[in-house]
Design an enzyme around this catalytic site. Structure first.
Site, PDB file in Angstrom:
ATOM      1  N   TYR A 241      50.776  68.532  50.913  1.00 23.12           N
ATOM      2  CA  TYR A 241      50.704  69.897  50.347  1.00 23.12           C
ATOM      3  C   TYR A 241      50.908  70.940  51.446  1.00 23.12           C
ATOM      4  CZ  TYR A 241      48.394  74.304  49.851  1.00 23.12           C
ATOM      5  OH  TYR A 241      48.126  75.638  49.959  1.00 23.12           O
ATOM      6  N   HIS A 242      50.116  70.818  52.530  1.00 24.80           N
ATOM      7  CA  HIS A 242      50.227  71.818  53.592  1.00 24.80           C
ATOM      8  C   HIS A 242      51.647  71.813  54.185  1.00 24.80           C
ATOM      9  CE1 HIS A 242      45.698  71.551  53.596  1.00 24.80           C
ATOM     10  NE2 HIS A 242      45.837  72.837  53.760  1.00 24.80           N
TER      11      HIS A 242
ATOM     12  N   LYS B  64      54.097  74.129  52.547  1.00 23.93           N
ATOM     13  CA  LYS B  64      53.972  75.549  52.919  1.00 23.93           C
ATOM     14  C   LYS B  64      54.647  75.806  54.272  1.00 23.93           C
ATOM     15  CE  LYS B  64      51.326  76.749  49.358  1.00 23.93           C
ATOM     16  NZ  LYS B  64      51.364  77.901  48.472  1.00 23.93           N
TER      17      LYS B  64
ATOM     18  N   THR C 117      49.241  79.281  53.430  1.00 24.30           N
ATOM     19  CA  THR C 117      47.935  78.722  53.771  1.00 24.30           C
ATOM     20  C   THR C 117      47.673  78.785  55.276  1.00 24.30           C
ATOM     21  OG1 THR C 117      46.612  76.706  53.760  1.00 24.30           O
ATOM     22  CG2 THR C 117      48.978  76.397  53.836  1.00 24.30           C
TER      23      THR C 117
ATOM     24  N   SER D 227      48.429  67.708  55.487  1.00 29.60           N
ATOM     25  CA  SER D 227      48.655  66.970  54.230  1.00 29.60           C
ATOM     26  C   SER D 227      50.067  67.281  53.753  1.00 29.60           C
ATOM     27  CB  SER D 227      47.652  67.415  53.156  1.00 29.60           C
ATOM     28  OG  SER D 227      47.988  68.715  52.682  1.00 29.60           O
TER      29      SER D 227
HETATM   30  N1  USQ Z   1      35.363  68.688  52.485  1.00 31.65           N
HETATM   31  C1  USQ Z   1      34.119  68.072  52.530  1.00 31.65           C
HETATM   32  N2  USQ Z   1      33.535  67.730  51.359  1.00 31.65           N
HETATM   33  C2  USQ Z   1      34.114  67.992  50.150  1.00 31.65           C
HETATM   34  C3  USQ Z   1      35.359  68.641  50.108  1.00 31.65           C
HETATM   35  C4  USQ Z   1      35.963  68.965  51.307  1.00 31.65           C
HETATM   36  O1  USQ Z   1      33.544  67.841  53.604  1.00 31.65           O
HETATM   37  O2  USQ Z   1      33.490  67.644  49.122  1.00 31.65           O
HETATM   38  C5  USQ Z   1      36.036  69.063  53.740  1.00 31.65           C
HETATM   39  C6  USQ Z   1      37.429  68.493  53.893  1.00 31.65           C
HETATM   40  O3  USQ Z   1      37.422  67.198  54.440  1.00 31.65           O
HETATM   41  C7  USQ Z   1      38.083  69.540  54.780  1.00 31.65           C
HETATM   42  C8  USQ Z   1      37.401  70.839  54.390  1.00 31.65           C
HETATM   43  O4  USQ Z   1      36.197  70.466  53.735  1.00 31.65           O
HETATM   44  O5  USQ Z   1      37.786  69.288  56.115  1.00 31.65           O
HETATM   45  C9  USQ Z   1      38.203  71.734  53.486  1.00 31.65           C
HETATM   46  O6  USQ Z   1      38.604  71.026  52.322  1.00 31.65           O
HETATM   47  P1  USQ Z   1      39.030  71.824  50.998  1.00 31.65           P
HETATM   48  O7  USQ Z   1      39.335  70.821  49.940  1.00 31.65           O
HETATM   49  O8  USQ Z   1      38.024  72.870  50.690  1.00 31.65           O
HETATM   50  O9  USQ Z   1      40.338  72.631  51.472  1.00 31.65           O
HETATM   51  P2  USQ Z   1      41.850  72.189  51.734  1.00 31.65           P
HETATM   52  O10 USQ Z   1      42.129  70.796  51.344  1.00 31.65           O
HETATM   53  O11 USQ Z   1      42.169  72.584  53.141  1.00 31.65           O
HETATM   54  O12 USQ Z   1      42.694  73.111  50.728  1.00 31.65           O
HETATM   55  C10 USQ Z   1      42.226  74.353  50.231  1.00 31.65           C
HETATM   56  C11 USQ Z   1      43.108  74.748  49.038  1.00 31.65           C
HETATM   57  C12 USQ Z   1      44.528  74.991  49.541  1.00 31.65           C
HETATM   58  C13 USQ Z   1      44.520  76.034  50.637  1.00 31.65           C
HETATM   59  C14 USQ Z   1      43.606  75.599  51.778  1.00 31.65           C
HETATM   60  C15 USQ Z   1      43.418  76.682  52.823  1.00 31.65           C
HETATM   61  O13 USQ Z   1      43.090  73.746  48.038  1.00 31.65           O
HETATM   62  O14 USQ Z   1      45.330  75.421  48.451  1.00 31.65           O
HETATM   63  O15 USQ Z   1      45.815  76.203  51.141  1.00 31.65           O
HETATM   64  O16 USQ Z   1      42.267  75.344  51.221  1.00 31.65           O
HETATM   65  S1  USQ Z   1      43.144  75.998  54.420  1.00 31.65           S
HETATM   66  O17 USQ Z   1      42.009  75.059  54.334  1.00 31.65           O
HETATM   67  O18 USQ Z   1      42.812  77.118  55.305  1.00 31.65           O
HETATM   68  O19 USQ Z   1      44.325  75.276  54.811  1.00 31.65           O
END
Ligand code: USQ
Length: 406
Positions: A189-190, A193, A145, A187
Site C-alpha cells: 500500500y505505502h 503512494k 502518506t 508495505s
Molecule cells: N499496530 C499495533 N497494534 C495494532 C495495530 C497497529 O501495534 O493493533 C502498530 C503497527 O504495527 C504499526 C503502527 O501501529 O507499527 C501503525 O499501524 P496502523 O495500522 O495504525 O497504520 P498504517 O498501517 O501505517 O496505516 C495507516 C493508514 C494508512 C496511512 C498510514 C499513515 O491505514 O492509510 O497512510 O496510517 S502512516 O502510518 O504515517 O504511514
C-alpha cells in the site's frame, strides 16, 4: 468552487465532502464503493452503522439544504467514463482519496498485492491522463502518506517532501540539488503512494498540472462537526485487524474489555492527526494551490508523533484495560524515533487537535454505544508481511486460534 471528491464515500472522504459542502462548495463525490465491497469480502462492518451513499446525501440535503452529488465511477477501470465526466463537469478542484488505503489488506495475499497496485496506480494515472486530455486545469489535491518516507530517524526532522543534497561533479565541486525525499515504503500500500509521487512529479513538469500531495499520518477520531449533525451522517469507524488503525483500535479494545493489541514491543513511533484537522487541512490546501509550472506542493499532514506502547499505556491508565504484547505480523523496525516538519499547515492557520484534549473519551463512548456490533474474532491483525511471519501470528490475546484469511 466545483470540487470533485474522488473516494468521497470513505473514512476521510465522507467528512471532507460534508465539510467542503458546508463551506459552500459544489461537491461531487465520485466513488466505486469498493470499501463497502471489501467489508463484505472480509466479513466485517464499520463499528458505526452506515447508510448507503444516496441515503447519506439525502439526509445532508434534508439537514442543510445543500446538495452533494454522487457518481458511481471506478477510476482504475472506467477511463473513458472518467474522461467524459471531467469534460462535462470541468471541476475547479479535485480531491483524490480513491485508493485502497490499508497496509495489512495490501499484504494479505498475492491477490491483494495485485489488487492494491492495479487499483491505486491505475486510478492515479487514469486521473492525470484524463486531466491532460480534457484540458481540465483543476487543482489536484491528493491524499498521500507519511509512510512514503519510512519512519527511521537519523537525528534530523523529515522535511515536507523535498531534500536538498550535495552532489559531487566530475570536476570535484559540490553542487546542490533538490530531490524528492528518498522513499522507503513499508508495505505494498505505502509503495503505491511512492509510485503516485513520481506520477505527480512527471505530470507537473510535463503538462503543468497543479498538484498538491498531502503526506498524512495516522488518523484518529471519528466525528467532525458536520458528521455530528444527524445520526445518519455518522462517519465509518474501522476496528478490524485490516482497516482499523492503531489508536482507534486501542480505544475500541479498551471500551469492550479486549486486551490492547500492541505489535512487538510497541516501540514504533508514528505521526498522528485527528479527523477534524484532516478535513481542515484539505480545505487549507485547496485554498493555497500551486501555480501551473510549479513543482508538486507537498505538505506533511500530521500534528504530533507518538510511540505505540505509550498510547497503549495511556489508554490502559485512563480505562483500566489490559495490554497484550503480541508477535508483530509486520516487517518493520521494532523501535524508531520520528521527527517531522509540519510548519506549512501551521503557518496557514491550522490549530492542532491533540490527544490531550479529552477527545479520547469521546471515542470510547462511541465504542461503548456500538459495542454490540463488534465481532471480537475480527480484532486481531493476522495479515503477515512474509511467509515466515505468518507462522507466528495465528493467535489472539484471548487465546483463540484464528483461521488465516486470504
Ligand atoms: N499496530 C499495533 N497494534 C495494532 C495495530 C497497529 O501495534 O493493533 C502498530 C503497527 O504495527 C504499526 C503502527 O501501529 O507499527 C501503525 O499501524 P496502523 O495500522 O495504525 O497504520 P498504517 O498501517 O501505517 O496505516 C495507516 C493508514 C494508512 C496511512 C498510514 C499513515 O491505514 O492509510 O497512510 O496510517 S502512516 O502510518 O504515517 O504511514
Amino acid at each position: 468552487m466545483k470540487i470533485a471528491v474522488l473516494g468521497g464515500d470513505g473514512f476521510v472522504g465522507w467528512p471532507t465532502s460534508l465539510h467542503l459542502s458546508a463551506k459552500g462548495h459544489d461537491v461531487h463525490i465520485i466513488d466505486n464503493l469498493s470499501r463497502r465491497w471489501i467489508d463484505t469480502e472480509l466479513g466485517v462492518q464499520s463499528l458505526t452503522p452506515m447508510d448507503s451513499i444516496q441515503e447519506r446525501t439525502r439526509i445532508w440535503h434534508q439537514e442543510t439544504g445543500r446538495r452533494i452529488h454522487f457518481h458511481l465511477i471506478d477510476l482504475a477501470r472506467d477511463y473513458e467514463i472518467l474522461k467524459r465526466w471531467l469534460a462535462e463537469h470541468r471541476p475547479d478542484a479535485i480531491v483524490h482519496f480513491a485508493e485502497q488505503r490499508a497496509a495489512p489488506y495490501s499484504m494479505k495475499s498475492d491477490r491483494h498485492k495485485n489488487y492494491t497496485i492495479n487499483n491505486n496506480v491505475n486510478a492515479t494515472h487514469n486521473l492525470l491522463n484524463a486531466m491532460v486530455e480534457t484540458g481540465v486545469g483543476a487543482h489536484l489535491v491528493h491524499l498521500g502518506t507519511m509512510g512514503v518516507y519510512g519512519y527511521s530517524n537519523i537525528g534530523a526532522a523529515i522535511p515536507e517532501g523535498y531534500l536538498t543534497v550535495g552532489v559531487e561533479t566530475l570536476s570535484g565541486e559540490t553542487v546542490s540539488q533538490e530531490i524528492l525525499y528518498p522513499t522507503n515504503p513499508g508495505s505494498i500500500y505505502h509503495m503505491t503512494k511512492c509510485l503516485d509521487q513520481l506520477l505527480f512529479q512527471f505530470y507537473a513538469k510535463n503538462d503543468g498540472l497543479r498538484i498538491t500531495d498531502l503526506h498524512q499520518g495516522i488518523v484518529w477520531g471519528t466525528h467532525t462537526p458536520e458528521t455530528k449533525l444527524h445520526p445518519q451522517l455518522v462517519n465509518r469507524f474501522d476496528y478490524d485487524g485490516d482497516y482499523g488503525t492503531v489508536l482507534n483500535r486501542f480505544l475500541i479494545q479498551a471500551a469492550i474489555g479486549y486486551p490492547i493489541t500492541v505489535h512487538g514491543t510497541g516501540g514504533q513511533t508514528r505521526a498522528f492527526i485527528h479527523i477534524r484537522d484532516s478535513v481542515r487541512c484539505i480545505e487549507l490546501a485547496l485554498a493555497n494551490p500551486p501555480k501551473s509550472g510549479d513543482r508538486v506542493k507537498i505538505f506533511n499532514q500530521m500534528t504530533e508523533t507518538h510511540r505505540v506502547r505509550d498510547l497503549a499505556e495511556l489508554i490502559a491508565r485512563i480505562t483500566g484495560a489490559d495490554i497484550a504484547y503480541l508477535p508483530n505480523p509486520r516487517k518493520e523496525a521494532p523501535e524508531n524515533d520520528l521527527v517531522a516538519n509540519n510548519e506549512q499547515f501551521l503557518a496557514l492557520g491550522l490549530e492542532p487537535t491533540t490527544l490531550a484534549e479529552g477527545l479520547l473519551s469521546e471515542i470510547v463512548d462511541v465504542a461503548k454505544k456500538f459495542a454490540y456490533r463488534v465481532d471480537r474474532s475480527r480484532i486481531p491483525s493476522v495479515s503477515a508481511w512474509t511467509k515466515d511471519l505468518a507462522a507466528t501470528v495465528e493467535r489472539d490475546p484471548e487465546g483463540t486460534r484464528l483461521k488465516k484469511v486470504g
